[in-house]
Design an enzyme around this catalytic site. Structure first.
Site, PDB file in Angstrom:
ATOM      1  CD  GLU A   1     -10.001   8.710  14.907  1.00 46.87           C
ATOM      2  OE1 GLU A   1      -9.482   8.091  14.296  1.00 46.87           O
ATOM      3  OE2 GLU A   1      -9.378   9.743  15.388  1.00 46.87           O
TER       4      GLU A   1
ATOM      5  CG  ASP B   1      -8.228   9.677   8.354  1.00 46.68           C
ATOM      6  OD1 ASP B   1      -8.051  10.616   8.320  1.00 46.68           O
ATOM      7  OD2 ASP B   1      -7.809   9.039   9.018  1.00 46.68           O
TER       8      ASP B   1
ATOM      9  CD  GLU C   1      -2.848  10.517   9.569  1.00 46.37           C
ATOM     10  OE1 GLU C   1      -3.310   9.488   9.940  1.00 46.37           O
ATOM     11  OE2 GLU C   1      -3.588  11.385   9.536  1.00 46.37           O
TER      12      GLU C   1
END
Length: 679
Positions: A270, A343, A371
């Site tokens: 990332e 993820d 999240e």
């Protein structure tokens, strides 16, 4: 006022919810510290002093002896282990080969007392499943927390080292009580500044506070720190100047913090810098740091969360990058692997790296912060999810080779075993934003210590310690907790759907999201592939072939639509809308029923909680009640958005015995939440 009148007034007060207000700041450590127990230890140390004080002020039974003992049995159990023997009336002995073992034993004894499991003769032997049990804080130096939903960071960098928050000690106490023995203080997207002299002095203060509680500090580091901080021409791990820089910096750290744990590294992921920037491998980068840490017995935790903008299935990329490196890492390197291959999705199969890298220590990375599960607005107890992960069979050494056994030292021998959880802690008075989110912090610690515990046992402990031991409260609320993860999967992404969240913040649904110029694997359409012919990601041998990363018979099991678990069906298969499910429904109808079931489950949670009003204090009751209203609203939002959108492809009616959508699809598409600054 006579005794009868007092009793009536007290009874009326209880029935009216007049229990003493609580703000959740004491977490599960709510025992009154007014006891005056007799506690003796056969030696002194800061850690033993903590153990003695905890028992003296909370233990309500007979005298307790804390005894450091180095007999063969305790040596075989390990340094964190302990033995508790005796009974509450005659006296208790806690034995360990280490000071921290005695502290863990003290907390265990107090847990038995607070859950009312300390009756009769005690004979307890405890050893942790993992040597290192760490929290990963995704906390930034400016006080914000990436993917944190409980306020700003508890680490007040701007005040340190001069001013010390009392919360640091409270944090240490809470973690030690559940066996957590390490903390990574800063975000994996690390600022190089954490390695400057000013910040290391601040880190030293935190380390000194945590040390008596058996907690070591670790730091996330930016791989380009030599270049950024000292102006080196680069950060090539094979460059002798770079190697010298890291040796000097590590020496500086250990002079300040002699028991420093080591580094966590996110590299070439990332946009983060890493060894691949110089044509080197992950092993080259990790080994360079490991060699510099080796004289101090420090470790490197090197994250396997890597993926690149390529046509290859994102779910396959970590495996493809790391399998060729198996056996090439130093023995003080541990590769840190997220539980699933994408993820932290609401439900994923386990990452195929578990069981595949037999010559490299792997540590699971779990996400405690929610999240992808409604932030701190949704009540989602994660122990059932983690239990499914631990108990998944990799078949790497035949049947029974569970993920837990591949990582805890049972199947593969490595110098150190470890596990990490991404923390959900912030400055909110209740620490986690939602009172029930505390249960996930608690559950992580308990499972890191003993992954054989059941989700039921952990929920039971936490409820009794956090709220009340009244069975009329514990039984229904525990059932709600145990059902909550399955409910979230139902109203968000059932049957193996994944990553259809809103862009960037991941809070609500946005399966239609399509942003020009954005790489495909950051967008929902990449994952759901909905069309008139069906829905799902084809990872079979005829598709991306991700199934081949799993050992037989899992490969064949996942590859065949007839044997693939229906909970993961759309993860591994692109399935026609009229595909017959095992219950006789079509795929489309089953999808509709799953979404509706999730909504109804959350509404039932509201009913359960409303009936609990008289059992706990009003402040916490109203806080959770308010969150459940948001939770129920969001569940409907998810159901309507996904079904109305997917219906544009299926062309089929939503079954008529299911509650009708409350929204219009066009209206739902207009919802844009700005949560970039949500901390």
């Amino acid at each position: 006022m006579n005794r009868t009148v007092l009793y009536i007034v007290f009874s009326l007060c209880i029935s009216a919810g007049c229990l003493k207000a609580e703000d959740g700041s004491r977490l599960w450590l709510r025992a009154e510290m007014t006891a005056q127990a007799q506690v003796k230890a056969n030696r002194e140390s800061p850690t033993i002093t903590v153990a003695v004080e905890e028992l003296k002020t909370q233990w309500k039974g007979a005298p307790v002896q804390l005894h450091i003992h180095r007999n063969k049995k305790l040596r075989n159990l390990g340094k964190d282990s302990y033995i508790i023997s005796g009974d509450k009336q005659a006296g208790i002995t806690i034995q360990s080969g280490s000071d921290i073992g005695l502290l863990y034993g003290a907390y265990h004894l107090l847990r038995l007392q607070e859950t009312q499991n300390d009756n009769g003769v005690l004979q307890v032997e405890e050893s942790p499943a993992y040597d290192l049990r760490l929290l990963n804080h995704w906390d930034n130096l400016n006080g914000t927390v990436e993917r944190g939903y409980a306020g700003y960071s508890i680490w007040k960098w701007d005040e340190l080292p001069a001013k010390i928050s009392p919360r640091y000690k409270e944090y240490a106490r809470a973690n030690a009580s559940i066996g957590i023995n390490g903390t990574v203080l800063n975000n994996v997207n690390a600022s190089p500044d954490i390695l400057t002299e000013d910040y290391l002095q601040k880190v030293k203060v935190i380390a000194d506070i945590l040390r008596p509680y058996g907690i070591k500090v670790y730091l996330s580091v930016n791989f380009s720190s030599p270049k950024i901080l000292s102006g080196l021409s680069g950060s090539d791990p094979l460059d002798t100047g770079v190697q010298r820089w890291w040796r000097n910096k590590i020496g500086e750290i250990y002079r300040l913090i002699p028991d420093f744990g080591g580094f966590l590294v996110k590299a070439n992921s990332e946009g983060q810098p890493g060894p691949q920037d110089y044509g080197r491998t992950h092993a080259d980068g990790a080994n360079m740091l490991a060699d510099a840490l080796k004289p101090y017995v420090g470790i490197v935790m090197w994250r396997a969360f890597v993926y690149n903008p390529t046509p290859e299935d994102r779910a396959k990329q970590a495996y493809q990058e790391f399998i060729p490196l198996d056996g090439k890492f130093r023995d003080n390197v541990i590769v840190q692997v997220k539980n699933g291959p994408i993820d932290f999705q609401p439900r994923e199969p386990f990452s195929p790296l578990f069981g595949a890298m037999k010559h490299t220590a792997l540590m699971p990375e779990l996400q405690i912060t929610q999240e992808y599960l409604g932030f701190s607005n949704h009540l989602v107890f994660l122990a059932p999810q983690w239990k499914e992960f631990f108990e998944s069979d990799t078949y790497c050494n035949g049947k029974g080779s569970t993920v837990a056994k591949t990582t805890d030292g049972t199947l593969f021998s490595h110098p150190v075993s470890a596990i990490a959880g991404v923390a959900n802690i912030g400055q909110d008075i209740n620490w986690c934003g939602h009172h029930f989110a505390q249960a996930n912090w608690y559950a992580f610690g308990r499972l890191a210590w003993d992954h054989g515990l059941t989700a039921d046992e952990i929920a039971d402990e936490w409820l009794r310690m956090t709220f009340t031991r009244d069975e009329a409260f514990v039984t229904p609320v525990k059932e709600m907790m145990l059902d909550s993860w399955g409910a979230a999967v139902n109203y968000m992404m059932p049957l193996g759907l994944h990553h259809i969240f809103a862009w960037d913040h991941h809070y609500g649904p946005e399966p239609w999201c399509d942003i020009p110029g954005v790489r495909p694997d950051w967008l929902p359409r990449y994952y759901h592939n909905a069309g008139e012919e069906g829905i799902g990601f084809d990872r079979t041998t005829g598709g991306s072939d991700a199934v081949s990363q799993y050992h037989a018979p899992l490969k064949e099991y996942f590859n065949d639509i007839a044997t693939c678990p229906e909970d993961l069906l759309l993860w591994f298969h692109h399935v026609p809308w009229d595909h017959p499910m095992k219950n006789g429904r079509t795929l489309w109808d089953e999808l509709c029923y799953r979404y509706d079931t999730g909504v109804q489950q959350v509404r039932e949670f509201q009913k359960i909680w409303d009936r609990m009003e008289n059992y706990i204090d009003g402040d916490r009751f109203r806080h959770v009640q308010s969150r459940l209203k948001i939770h129920a609203h969001d569940a409907v939002w998810w159901k309507d958005a996904c079904l109305l959108y997917f219906q544009t492809y299926s062309g089929r009616p939503i079954p008529y015995d299911i509650e009708r959508p409350m929204h219009e699809l066009d209206d739902l598409k207009k919802i844009k939440l700005d949560l970039r600054h949500h901390n």
